[in-house]
Motif scaffolding. Structure first.
Motif, PDB file in Angstrom:
ATOM      1  N   LEU A  44       0.847  -1.194   0.000  1.00 21.79           N
ATOM      2  CA  LEU A  44       0.000   0.000   0.000  1.00 21.79           C
ATOM      3  C   LEU A  44       0.881   1.242   0.000  1.00 21.79           C
ATOM      4  O   LEU A  44       1.754   1.379   0.865  1.00 21.79           O
ATOM      5  CB  LEU A  44      -0.906   0.007   1.240  1.00 21.79           C
ATOM      6  N   ALA A  45       0.649   2.123  -0.985  1.00 19.46           N
ATOM      7  CA  ALA A  45       1.422   3.357  -1.044  1.00 19.46           C
ATOM      8  C   ALA A  45       0.518   4.537  -0.730  1.00 19.46           C
ATOM      9  O   ALA A  45      -0.562   4.666  -1.321  1.00 19.46           O
ATOM     10  CB  ALA A  45       2.040   3.526  -2.421  1.00 19.46           C
ATOM     11  N   ILE A  46       0.928   5.360   0.230  1.00 18.20           N
ATOM     12  CA  ILE A  46       0.184   6.581   0.537  1.00 18.20           C
ATOM     13  C   ILE A  46       1.026   7.746   0.028  1.00 18.20           C
ATOM     14  O   ILE A  46       2.157   7.934   0.482  1.00 18.20           O
ATOM     15  CB  ILE A  46      -0.028   6.722   2.058  1.00 18.20           C
ATOM     16  N   LEU A  47       0.503   8.480  -0.924  1.00 15.90           N
ATOM     17  CA  LEU A  47       1.290   9.550  -1.527  1.00 15.90           C
ATOM     18  C   LEU A  47       0.712  10.895  -1.101  1.00 15.90           C
ATOM     19  O   LEU A  47      -0.335  11.317  -1.586  1.00 15.90           O
ATOM     20  CB  LEU A  47       1.283   9.417  -3.051  1.00 15.90           C
ATOM     21  N   ASP A  48       1.382  11.533  -0.159  1.00 18.46           N
ATOM     22  CA  ASP A  48       0.870  12.778   0.410  1.00 18.46           C
ATOM     23  C   ASP A  48       1.377  13.967  -0.401  1.00 18.46           C
ATOM     24  O   ASP A  48       2.507  14.397  -0.253  1.00 18.46           O
ATOM     25  CB  ASP A  48       1.293  12.888   1.879  1.00 18.46           C
ATOM     26  N   GLU A  49       0.526  14.470  -1.264  1.00 13.32           N
ATOM     27  CA  GLU A  49       0.837  15.636  -2.108  1.00 13.32           C
ATOM     28  C   GLU A  49       2.168  15.492  -2.834  1.00 13.32           C
ATOM     29  O   GLU A  49       2.962  16.413  -2.893  1.00 13.32           O
ATOM     30  CB  GLU A  49       0.837  16.917  -1.261  1.00 13.32           C
ATOM     31  N   THR A  50       2.387  14.292  -3.366  1.00 11.67           N
ATOM     32  CA  THR A  50       3.620  14.067  -4.107  1.00 11.67           C
ATOM     33  C   THR A  50       3.664  14.921  -5.376  1.00 11.67           C
ATOM     34  O   THR A  50       4.725  15.212  -5.905  1.00 11.67           O
ATOM     35  CB  THR A  50       3.754  12.563  -4.439  1.00 11.67           C
ATOM     36  N   ASP A  51       2.494  15.390  -5.817  1.00 16.28           N
ATOM     37  CA  ASP A  51       2.458  16.190  -7.044  1.00 16.28           C
ATOM     38  C   ASP A  51       2.580  17.690  -6.788  1.00 16.28           C
ATOM     39  O   ASP A  51       2.730  18.470  -7.722  1.00 16.28           O
ATOM     40  CB  ASP A  51       1.165  15.902  -7.813  1.00 16.28           C
ATOM     41  N   SER A  52       2.529  18.112  -5.518  1.00 13.62           N
ATOM     42  CA  SER A  52       2.574  19.556  -5.254  1.00 13.62           C
ATOM     43  C   SER A  52       3.926  20.139  -5.606  1.00 13.62           C
ATOM     44  O   SER A  52       4.955  19.549  -5.329  1.00 13.62           O
ATOM     45  CB  SER A  52       2.304  19.844  -3.776  1.00 13.62           C
ATOM     46  N   GLY A  53       3.897  21.301  -6.202  1.00 11.33           N
ATOM     47  CA  GLY A  53       5.134  22.018  -6.503  1.00 11.33           C
ATOM     48  C   GLY A  53       5.917  21.431  -7.663  1.00 11.33           C
ATOM     49  O   GLY A  53       7.082  21.742  -7.826  1.00 11.33           O
ATOM     50  N   LEU A  54       5.294  20.559  -8.452  1.00 14.94           N
ATOM     51  CA  LEU A  54       6.017  19.971  -9.590  1.00 14.94           C
ATOM     52  C   LEU A  54       5.622  20.659 -10.895  1.00 14.94           C
ATOM     53  O   LEU A  54       4.477  21.082 -11.061  1.00 14.94           O
ATOM     54  CB  LEU A  54       5.681  18.480  -9.697  1.00 14.94           C
ATOM     55  N   ASP A  55       6.568  20.750 -11.827  1.00 21.23           N
ATOM     56  CA  ASP A  55       6.203  21.267 -13.140  1.00 21.23           C
ATOM     57  C   ASP A  55       5.472  20.176 -13.933  1.00 21.23           C
ATOM     58  O   ASP A  55       5.387  19.021 -13.487  1.00 21.23           O
ATOM     59  CB  ASP A  55       7.449  21.794 -13.881  1.00 21.23           C
ATOM     60  N   ILE A  56       4.953  20.549 -15.073  1.00 23.69           N
ATOM     61  CA  ILE A  56       4.082  19.622 -15.814  1.00 23.69           C
ATOM     62  C   ILE A  56       4.795  18.315 -16.174  1.00 23.69           C
ATOM     63  O   ILE A  56       4.241  17.229 -16.018  1.00 23.69           O
ATOM     64  CB  ILE A  56       3.541  20.295 -17.094  1.00 23.69           C
ATOM     65  N   ASP A  57       6.061  18.426 -16.587  1.00 26.18           N
ATOM     66  CA  ASP A  57       6.809  17.215 -16.948  1.00 26.18           C
ATOM     67  C   ASP A  57       7.025  16.324 -15.735  1.00 26.18           C
ATOM     68  O   ASP A  57       6.908  15.097 -15.825  1.00 26.18           O
ATOM     69  CB  ASP A  57       8.168  17.584 -17.549  1.00 26.18           C
ATOM     70  N   ALA A  58       7.339  16.959 -14.608  1.00 24.58           N
ATOM     71  CA  ALA A  58       7.605  16.180 -13.396  1.00 24.58           C
ATOM     72  C   ALA A  58       6.335  15.484 -12.924  1.00 24.58           C
ATOM     73  O   ALA A  58       6.381  14.358 -12.422  1.00 24.58           O
ATOM     74  CB  ALA A  58       8.174  17.073 -12.304  1.00 24.58           C
ATOM     75  N   ILE A  59       5.189  16.161 -13.074  1.00 18.72           N
ATOM     76  CA  ILE A  59       3.923  15.512 -12.706  1.00 18.72           C
ATOM     77  C   ILE A  59       3.734  14.242 -13.538  1.00 18.72           C
ATOM     78  O   ILE A  59       3.330  13.198 -13.018  1.00 18.72           O
ATOM     79  CB  ILE A  59       2.726  16.471 -12.903  1.00 18.72           C
ATOM     80  N   LYS A  60       4.102  14.324 -14.795  1.00 18.74           N
ATOM     81  CA  LYS A  60       4.005  13.142 -15.668  1.00 18.74           C
ATOM     82  C   LYS A  60       4.923  12.030 -15.170  1.00 18.74           C
ATOM     83  O   LYS A  60       4.533  10.866 -15.122  1.00 18.74           O
ATOM     84  CB  LYS A  60       4.384  13.509 -17.100  1.00 18.74           C
ATOM     85  N   VAL A  61       6.158  12.427 -14.806  1.00 18.45           N
ATOM     86  CA  VAL A  61       7.102  11.436 -14.296  1.00 18.45           C
ATOM     87  C   VAL A  61       6.519  10.742 -13.068  1.00 18.45           C
ATOM     88  O   VAL A  61       6.561   9.516 -12.946  1.00 18.45           O
ATOM     89  CB  VAL A  61       8.459  12.098 -13.941  1.00 18.45           C
ATOM     90  N   VAL A  62       5.920  11.525 -12.166  1.00 14.39           N
ATOM     91  CA  VAL A  62       5.355  10.938 -10.958  1.00 14.39           C
ATOM     92  C   VAL A  62       4.176  10.026 -11.293  1.00 14.39           C
ATOM     93  O   VAL A  62       4.086   8.897 -10.791  1.00 14.39           O
ATOM     94  CB  VAL A  62       4.934  12.044  -9.954  1.00 14.39           C
ATOM     95  N   SER A  63       3.278  10.476 -12.178  1.00 16.54           N
ATOM     96  CA  SER A  63       2.132   9.602 -12.465  1.00 16.54           C
ATOM     97  C   SER A  63       2.591   8.350 -13.226  1.00 16.54           C
ATOM     98  O   SER A  63       2.049   7.262 -13.021  1.00 16.54           O
ATOM     99  CB  SER A  63       1.003  10.344 -13.187  1.00 16.54           C
TER     100      SER A  63
END
Ligand SMILES: Nc1ncnc2c1ncn2[C@@H]1O[C@H](COP(=O)(O)OP(=O)(O)OP(=O)(O)O)[C@@H](O)[C@H]1O
Ligand SMILES: [Mg+2]
Lengths: 243, 462
Positions: free
Chosen positions: A163-182
């Motif tokens: 189980l992974a809990i991701l607490d605002e892992t997308d906050s403060g990321l640019d559009i490319d980085a958000i893609k990397v995270v997703s």
């Protein structure tokens, strides 16, 4: 996989934060938790991992049918729960490579095969567009906000929890980085594991197959819906949920 | 002679059964004369001893720093005699004693990476050897007692010239009782590729160790010298009052490393001083782990363009008071001093770092940068930084930075959330904190230091 029943928790200094929270996550599901600032989202993640700063006053947390309220943080991690921190901590003098190896060994039952570990790590870094020399840096020290978040995802892939809990892992990321995270989340995800995504931003959800969206207000989940709920909140905010 | 080792898991804790070992206890004129006679010393050395004894009786106890009132010299063996002659062959060293040094890894390190080794057991140097080719180049590395006899002119020229016998009460005590230690002479233009290492082992219960180390590095030469110290734990007090005198000549470089792991019943009152001539450099590298009380403030005296670097780490646990620091006197222009100190304290341990800087008027354009960081593992431990600084010119650049921190709960939680136990989390944080220091240590000792840190942290979780 995770069942939370009527959970009440407070900060050690006395303030009640979670007030009767219920949540059930089944194997293979992706859940999203949204809610206004200060509603208790990070507290919930911390309480699941039994951060000693908080105290459960009543209610139960079950993981794979086992009560985990009173387990130590590292025991919970070993059972297979991982949390990506909203603000990852800087640890001076500790190389990422050394840290990952220690962590992997701590959660594994048998000794980790070093060659396999390194091959796997290099693959994951590649997929997350992380440069090779990154793992020689000190853990989170002097990292940009985005680098810290990517590092959390690298840890997620390395430790491969249930189980992974991701607490605002997308906050403060640019559009490319958000893609990397997703992409990272998709790499991790399979039918046997589950994810809780805490976010303020529906953007991260575009590439993910979300099963449920919950709205957490004032320490309680007050509404649950499907992925359209996230869009709705992004457009209209929380005002109609606040009294 | 019969000795026997009592086995124990902890290699630092090897004790040797004492039969036919004669111990001299206490401190009187007769005892000092007896030690001198035992060593068959020339009169000028005895005179120094007796004068020192006089000073010892006159000088007051230090009125600052840790409390030393538990020290009762009438109970300390001031000289432990086994009648072993210094040899340059390990086969000649009594097996039980050789075993202790084997366990400490000394003969092995000698084969692998050292240019010479000295090994002292209580009051006596039992082994001393330097590589033949270095000998041919004029390098001298021998027992200090031997040097008095074989190189009297050199010894006379330098002995007591860095550290005077009346410097303070415990240096006077040292000069009254000194025994063993190493003498090193590196002739002009000789560059040693590998370090020399002297290891001081204080093995007898209730004993004192008073070794004298004198090192002269002539112009354009380079030496790395490693000093190791350890002792098994007893429940009575042991005393170490050693002295190190260093002379670094023009353009020479001396790197002086000490890993000190005395047992927790040791009073470690050591005095070290270096004279650094024009364009020379002294590097002090210190790791202090053991002892009940340490008082240790190496002093450097810098001439034109001379440099001083100090890298130090102390780790104080329960019942330990480690009072360390340094003194620097800048006499020449363009001197440079860089100090990097870190300390860790836990279970009520106390770490203090005192710096005492004097920049004289003619030491124009001097630069000094001091950084002290401490980490406390709990709220009952203590850490202090006590700087004192006198600058008599107006173009010196001086900076002093002190950071005192506690191990953060957030960091422990972060690491535990990745599966590390509380103990592992603390240990990785402490090793990370010490890392910039441990990487400066000689390689074998960097490993040693991590081991010591882990040993210190065992059982931290109560
Ligand atoms: N250790 C603590 N001590 C005291 N109060 C706390 C503590 N941790 C959280 N709180 C308070 O509890 C409330 C919930 O905090 P939490 O961090 O869980 O909110 P959040 O939903 O994650 O907010 P955000 O969207 O801003 O990240 C806030 O009012 C916060 O100030
Ligand atoms: Mg939050």
């Amino acid at each position: 996989m995770l069942v939370i029943k009527n959970l009440y928790a407070k900060a050690k200094d006395g303030k009640e934060i979670l007030k009767g929270l219920d949540l059930e996550i089944k194997k293979g599901e992706i859940h999203v938790i949204m809610g206004p600032n200060g509603s208790g989202k990070s507290t919930l993640s911390n309480v699941i991992l039994n951060n000693p700063k908080y105290e459960i006053t009543s209610g139960e947390i079950y993981f794979e049918n086992e009560l985990i309220n009173n387990l130590k943080t590292n025991e919970i991690a070993k059972k297979g729960i991982f949390m990506s921190f909203q603000t990852p901590v800087e640890v001076e003098g500790v190389k990422i490579s050394e840290f990952l190896k220690t962590a992997k060994n701590s959660i594994s039952d048998e000794r980790v095969n070093l060659f396999k570990f390194i091959t796997n790590l290099e693959e994951n870094m590649d997929k997350l567009s992380i440069k090779k020399d990154f793992i020689n840096r000190e853990l989170n020290v002097g990292f940009s906000g985005g680098e810290k978040k990517k590092n959390e995802i690298l840890q997620l892939l390395t430790l491969n929890p249930k189980l992974a809990i991701l607490d605002e892992t997308d906050s403060g990321l640019d559009i490319d980085a958000i893609k990397v995270v997703s992409n990272g989340i998709n790499l991790f995800k399979n039918e046997n594991n589950s994810v809780i995504i805490i976010t303020h931003n529906a953007k991260i959800l575009e590439n993910l197959k979300v099963d449920y969206v919950h709205v957490l207000v004032n320490g309680k989940i007050i509404k649950t819906g499907d992925s359209s709920l996230a869009k709705e909140i992004e457009e209209n905010g929380y005002s109609k949920y606040l009294k | 002679m019969k000795t026997r080792i009592e086995l124990d898991d902890n290699i630092y804790n090897k004790k040797v059964k004492e039969e036919s070992v004669s111990k001299i206890v206490g401190l009187t004129k007769e005892i000092v004369e007896e030690i001198s006679k035992e060593k068959d010393e020339p009169k000028w050395v005895l005179d120094i001893r007796l004068k020192a004894l006089d000073y010892f009786n006159k000088l007051p106890m230090p009125n600052w720093g840790p409390d030393l009132s538990m020290l009762n010299l009438d109970e300390i063996s001031t000289y432990v005699k086994r009648g072993i002659n210094t040899s340059d062959k390990w086969e000649d060293v009594p097996e039980e004693i050789k075993n202790v040094f084997d366990k400490l890894g000394i003969p092995e390190a000698e084969k692998k990476s050292l240019a010479g080794v000295g090994a002292q057991f209580d009051s006596e140097m039992v082994y001393h050897k330097v590589q033949d080719d270095l000998k041919k180049q004029g390098v001298i590395y021998c027992n200090f007692d031997t040097a008095i006899k074989e190189y009297p002119d050199l010894v006379k020229e330098y002995f007591t010239k860095a550290v005077p016998i009346m410097d303070h009460k415990f240096i006077a005590l040292h000069y009254a009782l000194f025994s063993g230690g190493s003498f090193v002479y590196i002739p002009k233009g000789v560059h040693l590729d590998n370090p020399l290492q002297s290891y001081f082992r204080l093995n007898s219960k209730g004993a004192g160790q008073f070794e004298h180390t004198l090192i002269i590095v002539e112009e354009d030469s380079y030496l790395e010298f490693i000093e190791g110290c350890s002792a098994p734990g007893y429940n009575t007090l042991n005393l170490h009052a050693g002295c190190v005198e260093l002379f670094v000549k023009k353009n020479a470089l001396l790197r002086f490393s000490t890993i000190e792991n005395w047992s927790k019943n040791m009073l470690n009152l050591n005095t070290k001083k270096a004279y650094v001539d024009e364009n020379g450099k002294i590097e002090w590298i210190m790791g202090s782990f053991g002892s009940k009380i340490s008082m240790l403030y190496p002093m450097s005296i810098l001439e034109d363009n001379a440099k001083c670097e100090m890298t130090q780490l102390s780790f104080a646990g329960k019942g330990q008071n480690l009072d360390t620091g340094l003194k620097v006197v800048c006499n020449g222009k363009n001197t440079s001093t860089v100090v990097n100190s870190k300390s860790i304290s836990k279970d009520g341990g106390i770490c203090t770092f005192r710096s005492n800087v004097l920049v004289n008027k003619k030491a124009s354009n001097s630069k000094l940068s001091l950084s002290c960081e401490s980490l406390m593992l709990d709220s009952i431990s203590r850490s202090d930084t006590i700087p004192s600084c006198t600058i008599l010119n107006d173009d010196t650049i001086f900076s002093h930075e002190a950071k005192i921190g506690k191990i953060s709960d957030d960091t422990i939680f972060y690491l535990m959330s990745r599966g590390l136990s509380e103990e592992e989390a603390k240990s990785i944080i402490v090793r990370g904190f010490a890392e910039p220091i441990s990487k400066v240590f000689p390689v074998e000792y960097a490993v040693e230091m991590n081991r010591l840190i882990n040993m210190e942290l065992e059982g931290t979780i109560g």
